[in-house]
Scaffold this active site. Structure first.
Site, PDB file in Angstrom:
ATOM      1  N   ARG A 106       0.818  -1.219   0.000  1.00  0.00           N
ATOM      2  CA  ARG A 106       0.000   0.000   0.000  1.00  0.00           C
ATOM      3  C   ARG A 106       0.850   1.267   0.000  1.00  0.00           C
ATOM      4  O   ARG A 106       0.323   2.357  -0.096  1.00  0.00           O
ATOM      5  CB  ARG A 106      -0.844   0.070   1.280  1.00  0.00           C
ATOM      6  CG  ARG A 106      -1.990  -0.887   1.362  1.00  0.00           C
ATOM      7  CD  ARG A 106      -3.153  -0.424   0.513  1.00  0.00           C
ATOM      8  NE  ARG A 106      -4.383  -0.194   1.206  1.00  0.00           N
ATOM      9  CZ  ARG A 106      -5.319  -1.112   1.414  1.00  0.00           C
ATOM     10  NH1 ARG A 106      -5.126  -2.350   1.047  1.00  0.00           N
ATOM     11  NH2 ARG A 106      -6.439  -0.787   1.990  1.00  0.00           N
ATOM     12  N   ARG A 140     -21.820  -1.906  -0.405  1.00  0.00           N
ATOM     13  CA  ARG A 140     -21.274  -3.274  -0.304  1.00  0.00           C
ATOM     14  C   ARG A 140     -21.833  -3.991   0.930  1.00  0.00           C
ATOM     15  O   ARG A 140     -21.945  -3.436   1.999  1.00  0.00           O
ATOM     16  CB  ARG A 140     -19.750  -3.210  -0.199  1.00  0.00           C
ATOM     17  CG  ARG A 140     -19.123  -4.580   0.100  1.00  0.00           C
ATOM     18  CD  ARG A 140     -17.640  -4.599  -0.078  1.00  0.00           C
ATOM     19  NE  ARG A 140     -16.946  -3.556   0.648  1.00  0.00           N
ATOM     20  CZ  ARG A 140     -15.660  -3.284   0.500  1.00  0.00           C
ATOM     21  NH1 ARG A 140     -14.940  -3.982  -0.356  1.00  0.00           N
ATOM     22  NH2 ARG A 140     -15.093  -2.322   1.180  1.00  0.00           N
ATOM     23  N   ARG A 173     -19.471  -3.483   6.361  1.00  0.00           N
ATOM     24  CA  ARG A 173     -18.179  -3.170   6.991  1.00  0.00           C
ATOM     25  C   ARG A 173     -18.226  -1.807   7.675  1.00  0.00           C
ATOM     26  O   ARG A 173     -18.740  -0.851   7.099  1.00  0.00           O
ATOM     27  CB  ARG A 173     -17.087  -3.167   5.916  1.00  0.00           C
ATOM     28  CG  ARG A 173     -16.270  -4.447   5.898  1.00  0.00           C
ATOM     29  CD  ARG A 173     -15.364  -4.535   4.721  1.00  0.00           C
ATOM     30  NE  ARG A 173     -14.410  -3.451   4.602  1.00  0.00           N
ATOM     31  CZ  ARG A 173     -13.436  -3.420   3.693  1.00  0.00           C
ATOM     32  NH1 ARG A 173     -13.314  -4.420   2.841  1.00  0.00           N
ATOM     33  NH2 ARG A 173     -12.598  -2.423   3.630  1.00  0.00           N
ATOM     34  N   ARG A 184     -10.317   6.806   2.886  1.00  0.00           N
ATOM     35  CA  ARG A 184      -9.536   5.700   2.299  1.00  0.00           C
ATOM     36  C   ARG A 184      -9.081   6.060   0.889  1.00  0.00           C
ATOM     37  O   ARG A 184      -7.963   5.727   0.493  1.00  0.00           O
ATOM     38  CB  ARG A 184     -10.374   4.416   2.293  1.00  0.00           C
ATOM     39  CG  ARG A 184     -10.491   3.815   3.683  1.00  0.00           C
ATOM     40  CD  ARG A 184     -11.687   2.894   3.821  1.00  0.00           C
ATOM     41  NE  ARG A 184     -11.693   1.795   2.892  1.00  0.00           N
ATOM     42  CZ  ARG A 184     -12.787   1.111   2.559  1.00  0.00           C
ATOM     43  NH1 ARG A 184     -13.963   1.440   3.059  1.00  0.00           N
ATOM     44  NH2 ARG A 184     -12.693   0.111   1.731  1.00  0.00           N
TER      45      ARG A 184
HETATM   46  P1  AP5 Z   1     -14.632  -5.211  -3.694  1.00  0.00           P
HETATM   47  O1  AP5 Z   1     -14.220  -6.348  -4.538  1.00  0.00           O
HETATM   48  O2  AP5 Z   1     -14.988  -5.502  -2.286  1.00  0.00           O
HETATM   49  O3  AP5 Z   1     -13.570  -4.027  -3.804  1.00  0.00           O
HETATM   50  P2  AP5 Z   1     -12.058  -3.943  -3.293  1.00  0.00           P
HETATM   51  O4  AP5 Z   1     -11.256  -3.369  -4.414  1.00  0.00           O
HETATM   52  O5  AP5 Z   1     -11.606  -5.257  -2.732  1.00  0.00           O
HETATM   53  O6  AP5 Z   1     -12.239  -2.847  -2.198  1.00  0.00           O
HETATM   54  P3  AP5 Z   1     -11.876  -2.837  -0.628  1.00  0.00           P
HETATM   55  O7  AP5 Z   1     -12.702  -1.721  -0.033  1.00  0.00           O
HETATM   56  O8  AP5 Z   1     -12.012  -4.168   0.016  1.00  0.00           O
HETATM   57  O9  AP5 Z   1     -10.418  -2.393  -0.725  1.00  0.00           O
HETATM   58  P4  AP5 Z   1      -9.643  -1.656   0.324  1.00  0.00           P
HETATM   59  O10 AP5 Z   1      -8.329  -1.683  -0.339  1.00  0.00           O
HETATM   60  O11 AP5 Z   1     -10.084  -0.320   0.740  1.00  0.00           O
HETATM   61  O12 AP5 Z   1      -9.927  -2.480   1.648  1.00  0.00           O
HETATM   62  P5  AP5 Z   1      -9.051  -3.479   2.466  1.00  0.00           P
HETATM   63  O13 AP5 Z   1      -9.930  -4.495   3.042  1.00  0.00           O
HETATM   64  O14 AP5 Z   1      -7.843  -3.900   1.677  1.00  0.00           O
HETATM   65  O15 AP5 Z   1     -15.877  -4.491  -4.410  1.00  0.00           O
HETATM   66  C1  AP5 Z   1     -16.520  -3.374  -3.813  1.00  0.00           C
HETATM   67  C2  AP5 Z   1     -18.015  -3.428  -4.116  1.00  0.00           C
HETATM   68  O16 AP5 Z   1     -18.193  -3.283  -5.520  1.00  0.00           O
HETATM   69  C3  AP5 Z   1     -18.693  -4.750  -3.737  1.00  0.00           C
HETATM   70  O17 AP5 Z   1     -19.983  -4.482  -3.257  1.00  0.00           O
HETATM   71  C4  AP5 Z   1     -18.774  -5.538  -5.068  1.00  0.00           C
HETATM   72  O18 AP5 Z   1     -19.901  -6.389  -5.108  1.00  0.00           O
HETATM   73  C5  AP5 Z   1     -18.908  -4.394  -6.062  1.00  0.00           C
HETATM   74  N1  AP5 Z   1     -18.305  -4.714  -7.356  1.00  0.00           N
HETATM   75  C6  AP5 Z   1     -17.106  -5.318  -7.579  1.00  0.00           C
HETATM   76  N2  AP5 Z   1     -16.853  -5.433  -8.893  1.00  0.00           N
HETATM   77  C7  AP5 Z   1     -17.931  -4.867  -9.524  1.00  0.00           C
HETATM   78  C8  AP5 Z   1     -18.292  -4.661 -10.899  1.00  0.00           C
HETATM   79  N3  AP5 Z   1     -17.487  -5.072 -11.906  1.00  0.00           N
HETATM   80  N4  AP5 Z   1     -19.471  -4.048 -11.173  1.00  0.00           N
HETATM   81  C9  AP5 Z   1     -20.293  -3.633 -10.172  1.00  0.00           C
HETATM   82  N5  AP5 Z   1     -20.034  -3.802  -8.859  1.00  0.00           N
HETATM   83  C10 AP5 Z   1     -18.866  -4.408  -8.549  1.00  0.00           C
HETATM   84  O19 AP5 Z   1      -8.490  -2.501   3.607  1.00  0.00           O
HETATM   85  C11 AP5 Z   1      -9.320  -2.028   4.648  1.00  0.00           C
HETATM   86  C12 AP5 Z   1      -8.459  -1.284   5.676  1.00  0.00           C
HETATM   87  O20 AP5 Z   1      -7.485  -2.201   6.250  1.00  0.00           O
HETATM   88  C13 AP5 Z   1      -7.593  -0.143   5.108  1.00  0.00           C
HETATM   89  O21 AP5 Z   1      -8.328   1.082   5.059  1.00  0.00           O
HETATM   90  C14 AP5 Z   1      -6.445  -0.099   6.113  1.00  0.00           C
HETATM   91  O22 AP5 Z   1      -6.829   0.558   7.301  1.00  0.00           O
HETATM   92  C15 AP5 Z   1      -6.216  -1.585   6.442  1.00  0.00           C
HETATM   93  N6  AP5 Z   1      -5.231  -2.212   5.554  1.00  0.00           N
HETATM   94  C16 AP5 Z   1      -5.456  -3.227   4.678  1.00  0.00           C
HETATM   95  N7  AP5 Z   1      -4.304  -3.565   4.054  1.00  0.00           N
HETATM   96  C17 AP5 Z   1      -3.352  -2.744   4.543  1.00  0.00           C
HETATM   97  C18 AP5 Z   1      -1.962  -2.595   4.263  1.00  0.00           C
HETATM   98  N8  AP5 Z   1      -1.339  -3.336   3.335  1.00  0.00           N
HETATM   99  N9  AP5 Z   1      -1.280  -1.657   4.969  1.00  0.00           N
HETATM  100  C19 AP5 Z   1      -1.882  -0.884   5.896  1.00  0.00           C
HETATM  101  N10 AP5 Z   1      -3.197  -0.965   6.195  1.00  0.00           N
HETATM  102  C20 AP5 Z   1      -3.925  -1.896   5.519  1.00  0.00           C
END
Ligand code: AP5
Length: 226
Positions: A106, A140, A173, A184
């Site tokens: 990230r 979502r 969530r 974010r």
């Molecule tokens: P989805 O597939 O859930 O999207 P995503 O790209 O996975 O989005 P996230 O919100 O999960 O990513 P993120 O990076 O913010 O969260 P993360 O959990 O990594 O799709 C989203 C929605 O769209 C769904 O409803 C789906 O059905 C819909 N959709 C998908 N494709 C579609 C399409 N083609 N057409 C229509 N609808 C569609 O991180 C969360 C938190 O964890 C961060 O904020 C941070 O605090 C922490 N964190 C995680 N990783 C790290 C790291 N490496 N370092 C530091 N902190 C971290």
């Protein structure tokens, strides 16, 4: 018209592939949705740092308690905590064939740490207009039992609030409210977007259009992995 929940494609895993893939893109781009099917099709582990962190929060571990403060604000969890979780997860037997990283790295420090522990063979960048992301995130929903993702706008469950597959009550969530989703996105633009150049210089980056149907996006990813 809404499509049914996404089912991964049933391509045959070769077992001989040893792939190390990174999915890079803004929150809500569809990385987690696509990662499930692609990891299964290639018989590699799906490593989502967001899921690992949420599991630590759910289990009320000390690491989870600390991470939760950052996650609720839409900020990045400190690198050392995320790396500790990820390195432990990478020792599991399902990572032997390779892995797909979803949500890691990230920032530059995480990318450098990753380079020291594994050699990545492809980075898939999800290109999507920023305007659709907040709506996707706030709509979502996820089944806490089987992990199936829904979207109240584009992919609603058949029975309101219930998983189509097991009837479980769908969860929202805590960081999918509008102010946190916008925070974010800001963090993504400042800290994660510069990684595009980092991976472009290494010849690993392939951009894909992440809009359109799930099947269309999946096909573009498969092409980019060839
Ligand atoms: P989805 O597939 O859930 O999207 P995503 O790209 O996975 O989005 P996230 O919100 O999960 O990513 P993120 O990076 O913010 O969260 P993360 O959990 O990594 O799709 C989203 C929605 O769209 C769904 O409803 C789906 O059905 C819909 N959709 C998908 N494709 C579609 C399409 N083609 N057409 C229509 N609808 C569609 O991180 C969360 C938190 O964890 C961060 O904020 C941070 O605090 C922490 N964190 C995680 N990783 C790290 C790291 N490496 N370092 C530091 N902190 C971290």
């Amino acid at each position: 018209m809404a499509e049914p929940p996404h089912r991964p494609s049933a391509s045959v895993p070769t077992g001989s592939e040893r792939r190390r893939i990174v999915f890079l893109g803004p929150p809500g781009a569809g990385k987690g949705t696509q990662a499930v099917g692609i990891a299964r099709a290639h018989a590699i582990a799906h490593l989502s740092t967001g899921d690992l962190l949420r599991e630590a929060v759910r289990r009320r571990t000390p690491l989870g308690a600390e991470a939760n403060r950052y996650m609720n604000e839409g900020q990045l969890v400190p690198d050392a905590l995320v790396l500790r979780l990820l390195q432990e997860r990478m020792t599991a037997p399902d990572c032997r064939n390779g892995f797909l990283l979803d949500g890691f790295p990230r920032n530059a420090a995480q990318a450098e740490a990753l380079e020291a522990i594994a050699s990545i063979d492809r980075v898939i960048f999800f290109e999507i207009p920023e305007s659709v992301l907040v709506e996707r995130l706030t709509a979502r929903r996820r089944c806490p039992k089987c992990g199936t993702l829904y979207n109240l706008v584009s992919r609603p469950p058949k029975r309101p609030g219930r998983c189509d597959l097991d009837g479980e009550e769908l969860a929202h969530r805590p960081d999918d409210n509008e102010p946190t989703a916008r925070a974010r996105l800001r963090v993504y633009l400042e800290e994660t977007l510069p990684l595009l150049e980092y991976y472009r210089r290494r010849g690993l980056l392939v951009g894909i259009d992440a809009s359109g149907s799930l099947e269309a996006v999946e096909a573009r990813i498969e092409r980019a992995l060839r």
